[in-house]
Motif scaffolding. Sequence first.
Motif, PDB file in Angstrom:
ATOM      1  N   ARG A  32       0.896  -1.199   0.081  1.00 12.95           N
ATOM      2  CA  ARG A  32       0.088  -0.113  -0.026  1.00 12.95           C
ATOM      3  C   ARG A  32       0.899   1.381  -0.094  1.00 12.95           C
ATOM      4  N   ALA A  33       1.912   1.197   0.959  1.00 14.20           N
ATOM      5  CA  ALA A  33       2.766   2.615   0.987  1.00 14.20           C
ATOM      6  C   ALA A  33       3.519   2.847  -0.402  1.00 14.20           C
ATOM      7  N   ASN A  34       4.011   1.633  -1.229  1.00 13.58           N
ATOM      8  CA  ASN A  34       4.476   1.715  -2.627  1.00 13.58           C
ATOM      9  C   ASN A  34       3.782   1.977  -3.761  1.00 13.58           C
ATOM     10  N   ALA A  35       2.430   1.894  -3.388  1.00 19.74           N
ATOM     11  CA  ALA A  35       1.662   1.989  -4.490  1.00 19.74           C
ATOM     12  C   ALA A  35       1.561   3.679  -5.158  1.00 19.74           C
ATOM     13  N   ASP A  36       1.424   3.835  -6.217  1.00 22.20           N
ATOM     14  CA  ASP A  36       1.075   4.992  -6.817  1.00 22.20           C
ATOM     15  C   ASP A  36      -0.261   5.565  -6.443  1.00 22.20           C
ATOM     16  N   PRO A  37      -0.283   6.709  -6.432  1.00 21.79           N
ATOM     17  CA  PRO A  37      -1.565   7.437  -5.860  1.00 21.79           C
ATOM     18  C   PRO A  37      -2.730   7.019  -6.632  1.00 21.79           C
ATOM     19  N   ALA A  38      -2.747   6.681  -8.215  1.00 20.92           N
ATOM     20  CA  ALA A  38      -3.758   6.316  -9.075  1.00 20.92           C
ATOM     21  C   ALA A  38      -4.115   4.800  -8.842  1.00 20.92           C
ATOM     22  N   VAL A  39      -3.479   4.127  -8.058  1.00 18.37           N
ATOM     23  CA  VAL A  39      -3.652   2.961  -7.706  1.00 18.37           C
ATOM     24  C   VAL A  39      -4.572   2.468  -6.457  1.00 18.37           C
ATOM     25  N   ASP A  40      -5.777   2.167  -6.827  1.00 20.49           N
ATOM     26  CA  ASP A  40      -6.589   1.555  -5.413  1.00 20.49           C
ATOM     27  C   ASP A  40      -6.655   0.250  -5.109  1.00 20.49           C
ATOM     28  N   VAL A  41      -5.534  -0.101  -4.519  1.00 19.17           N
ATOM     29  CA  VAL A  41      -4.998  -1.328  -3.977  1.00 19.17           C
ATOM     30  C   VAL A  41      -6.302  -2.146  -3.234  1.00 19.17           C
ATOM     31  N   GLU A  42      -7.166  -1.253  -2.578  1.00 16.85           N
ATOM     32  CA  GLU A  42      -8.390  -2.273  -2.008  1.00 16.85           C
ATOM     33  C   GLU A  42      -9.454  -2.504  -2.886  1.00 16.85           C
ATOM     34  N   ARG A  43      -9.606  -1.556  -3.837  1.00 12.56           N
ATOM     35  CA  ARG A  43     -10.798  -1.833  -5.032  1.00 12.56           C
ATOM     36  C   ARG A  43     -10.172  -2.926  -5.852  1.00 12.56           C
ATOM     37  N   ALA A  44      -8.860  -2.984  -6.338  1.00 11.31           N
ATOM     38  CA  ALA A  44      -8.319  -4.177  -7.069  1.00 11.31           C
ATOM     39  C   ALA A  44      -8.213  -5.216  -6.413  1.00 11.31           C
ATOM     40  N   ALA A  45      -8.123  -5.349  -5.009  1.00  3.58           N
ATOM     41  CA  ALA A  45      -8.431  -6.550  -4.080  1.00  3.58           C
ATOM     42  C   ALA A  45      -9.564  -7.044  -4.092  1.00  3.58           C
ATOM     43  N   THR A  46     -10.649  -6.043  -4.190  1.00  2.00           N
ATOM     44  CA  THR A  46     -12.044  -6.529  -4.207  1.00  2.00           C
ATOM     45  C   THR A  46     -12.372  -7.043  -5.432  1.00  2.00           C
ATOM     46  N   GLU A  47     -11.992  -6.436  -6.631  1.00  2.00           N
ATOM     47  CA  GLU A  47     -12.540  -7.050  -7.827  1.00  2.00           C
ATOM     48  C   GLU A  47     -11.758  -8.240  -8.204  1.00  2.00           C
ATOM     49  N   TYR A  48     -10.358  -8.543  -7.663  1.00  2.00           N
ATOM     50  CA  TYR A  48      -9.888  -9.937  -7.739  1.00  2.00           C
ATOM     51  C   TYR A  48     -10.433 -10.835  -7.057  1.00  2.00           C
ATOM     52  N   VAL A  49     -11.031 -10.500  -5.872  1.00  2.00           N
ATOM     53  CA  VAL A  49     -11.740 -11.388  -4.991  1.00  2.00           C
ATOM     54  C   VAL A  49     -13.025 -11.866  -5.637  1.00  2.00           C
ATOM     55  N   MET A  50     -13.908 -10.733  -6.048  1.00  3.13           N
ATOM     56  CA  MET A  50     -15.073 -10.901  -6.686  1.00  3.13           C
ATOM     57  C   MET A  50     -15.190 -11.808  -7.852  1.00  3.13           C
ATOM     58  N   HIS A  51     -13.992 -11.791  -8.604  1.00  2.00           N
ATOM     59  CA  HIS A  51     -13.492 -12.682  -9.779  1.00  2.00           C
ATOM     60  C   HIS A  51     -13.794 -13.973  -9.634  1.00  2.00           C
ATOM     61  N   LYS A  52     -12.836 -14.328  -8.483  1.00  2.00           N
ATOM     62  CA  LYS A  52     -12.897 -15.569  -7.870  1.00  2.00           C
ATOM     63  C   LYS A  52     -14.260 -16.163  -7.618  1.00  2.00           C
ATOM     64  N   MET A  53     -15.027 -15.223  -6.843  1.00  2.00           N
ATOM     65  CA  MET A  53     -16.566 -15.821  -6.565  1.00  2.00           C
ATOM     66  C   MET A  53     -17.421 -15.955  -7.610  1.00  2.00           C
ATOM     67  N   LEU A  54     -17.100 -15.154  -8.654  1.00  2.00           N
ATOM     68  CA  LEU A  54     -17.885 -15.394 -10.029  1.00  2.00           C
ATOM     69  C   LEU A  54     -17.559 -16.711 -10.602  1.00  2.00           C
ATOM     70  N   ILE A  55     -16.353 -16.950 -10.608  1.00  2.00           N
ATOM     71  CA  ILE A  55     -16.062 -18.373 -11.178  1.00  2.00           C
ATOM     72  C   ILE A  55     -16.640 -19.572 -10.304  1.00  2.00           C
ATOM     73  N   ARG A  56     -16.624 -19.146  -8.904  1.00  2.00           N
ATOM     74  CA  ARG A  56     -17.301 -20.389  -8.065  1.00  2.00           C
ATOM     75  C   ARG A  56     -18.902 -20.449  -8.531  1.00  2.00           C
ATOM     76  N   ARG A  57     -19.355 -19.466  -8.643  1.00  2.00           N
ATOM     77  CA  ARG A  57     -20.714 -19.444  -8.845  1.00  2.00           C
ATOM     78  C   ARG A  57     -21.057 -19.868 -10.124  1.00  2.00           C
ATOM     79  N   GLU A  58     -20.321 -19.566 -11.265  1.00  2.00           N
ATOM     80  CA  GLU A  58     -20.527 -20.032 -12.700  1.00  2.00           C
ATOM     81  C   GLU A  58     -20.399 -21.703 -12.608  1.00  2.00           C
ATOM     82  N   LYS A  59     -19.282 -22.129 -11.950  1.00  2.00           N
ATOM     83  CA  LYS A  59     -19.184 -23.510 -11.881  1.00  2.00           C
ATOM     84  C   LYS A  59     -20.332 -24.223 -10.954  1.00  2.00           C
ATOM     85  N   ALA A  60     -20.800 -23.708 -10.252  1.00  2.00           N
ATOM     86  CA  ALA A  60     -21.890 -24.145  -9.512  1.00  2.00           C
ATOM     87  C   ALA A  60     -23.288 -24.215 -10.382  1.00  2.00           C
TER      88      ALA A  60
END
Length: 333
Positions: free
Chosen positions: A98-126
């Motif tokens: 977080r401390a090394n990230a550029d101001p334009a990079v929202d690391v928590e939003r990126a983390a959220t989208e990464y996590v939800m992409h994993k969830m979408l794959i699980r839901r699609e497989k179900a």
Amino acid sequence: MAQPTNSAVHVDAALTNISVAFLQNADNFVATKVFPNVPVAKQSDRYFVFDRGDFNRDEAQVRAPGTESAGGGYELDNTPTYFANVFAFHHDVPDQIRANADPAVDVERAATEYVMHKMLIRREKAWTASFFSSGVWANEETGVDSNPSAGETIRWSDQTSGDPIGDIRAAKTKILESTGYMPNRLVLTQPVMDALVDHPDIVDRVKYSGGVGNTSPAMVNEQTLAALFGIDQVVISRAIENTAAQGTEASHSFISGNNALLTHAAQAPSLMTPTGGYTFSWSGFMGQSNAFGVATKRFYIDEIESTRVEGQMAFDQKLVSADLGYFFGSIVS
């Protein structure tokens, strides 16, 4: 007295809003597009299924003067149940990242989208396991290269002998005759769509819709196929999955394979409305009020000096009427 730490759990409404938006806009996934989503307040409960045969029986009789009318009733099955399992996945954001990230990079939003992409794959497989697989529906055919026998048909990728228009028409009639309801949705995977786009029987039906002076040339797309097959909607599953373990060479493939599903789906969940399936989403999960059963929380872990972003979904995919679906397995090569 011990002081509270930064690791106190907080269900983050802002992150959950990102999660829901990402879920709704992920067009490659079809788990929320085919059958109605039913928001439920409890993790488990019962639902009712009406006996279709009782509604379709001819029982009205001539009524003589001064006599009672003929009467009857219908059976109601209240044994079906759902249980919304909770699926979860997390990603940690270290303080140093977080401390090394550029101001334009929202690391928590990126983390959220990464996590939800994993969830979408699980839901699609179900969803694929529940609705888009062999052995689920009362009506099923398997694509073969030649000499089809009972329960088989020539693959639609065969541009000479394959007959997708005839196969869909026959499947529609079969479902209508056995249920009284016309199928209204056709689910295809991208490989199946690719085969239909170039199939001469289909191209021949649409080739005159464009032409010289027409700014909209003839094209085979979801809307074209829906009109051609006489159904309300064609849905394309384009979601992919990497089945290789981390650290090995990626092995991507379409989650839903080379299959197709013709079905009748209710426009919205309601009583006494027939549908092939439902998705029950625990809308009250973790105090959230969204209809998809999605919750995202963020909390700090002192031991690893990281913020954890964790996504969860609570849902159950349920087959309601096996007679309201016609599954075409391995319908293209």
